[in-house]
Design an enzyme around this catalytic site. Sequence first.
Site, short mmCIF file in Angstrom:
data_model
loop_
_atom_site.label_atom_id
_atom_site.label_comp_id
_atom_site.label_asym_id
_atom_site.label_seq_id
_atom_site.Cartn_x
_atom_site.Cartn_y
_atom_site.Cartn_z
N ASP A 123 48.15 -7.71 83.42
CA ASP A 123 48.89 -7.86 82.16
C ASP A 123 48.31 -9.05 81.40
OD1 ASP A 123 50.67 -5.73 82.57
OD2 ASP A 123 52.00 -6.99 83.77
N ASP A 142 50.74 -0.16 79.08
CA ASP A 142 52.20 -0.24 78.94
C ASP A 142 52.63 0.11 77.52
OD1 ASP A 142 52.26 -1.18 81.58
OD2 ASP A 142 52.33 -3.28 80.95
#
Length: 162
Positions: A123, A142
Amino acid sequence: MPSLAWRKALKWFALALVIIAGDQLTKIYFNSHYQFGELREVIPGYFGFTLLYNPGAAFSFLADAGGWQKFFFTGLAFAVSGWLGWNIIKGKFQPLMNLAASFIIGGALGNVIDRLLHGHVIDFIQVHHYTNWYYPAFNIADSFIVVGAVLMVIDSIRHPEK
């Protein structure tokens, strides 16, 4: 010669592949140019880039579950992607739902690649507020999963009979 159904589905699968490629390229960049936990502000106090690893799912759900979650989320991503892909091939979706499915397939498989290669998802997008409130870091995959889910809801409202 591929059947007509496969040829119609090909553009949606190509879009999913473009999403996977873009997701992986951004993750390679951040994983090689940032130190773990580093935050570089883009809009000071609100938005920046970081490098974090998530062994769980959204919002680090089951992140400390001991490792089995990697296989669970990988299997779930393959199952959902397979079901969506099959419905694209069979022509069961309207164009907006095909777009949504492509976004979800691309995002889900982008994160699967991370889980299989690294044991966690990379991330790097960090949204926060100067008062020390931080939204959980996320990535391109995402983002496509969320947009795909929103498009599915819109399509289900537009076509409730489906």
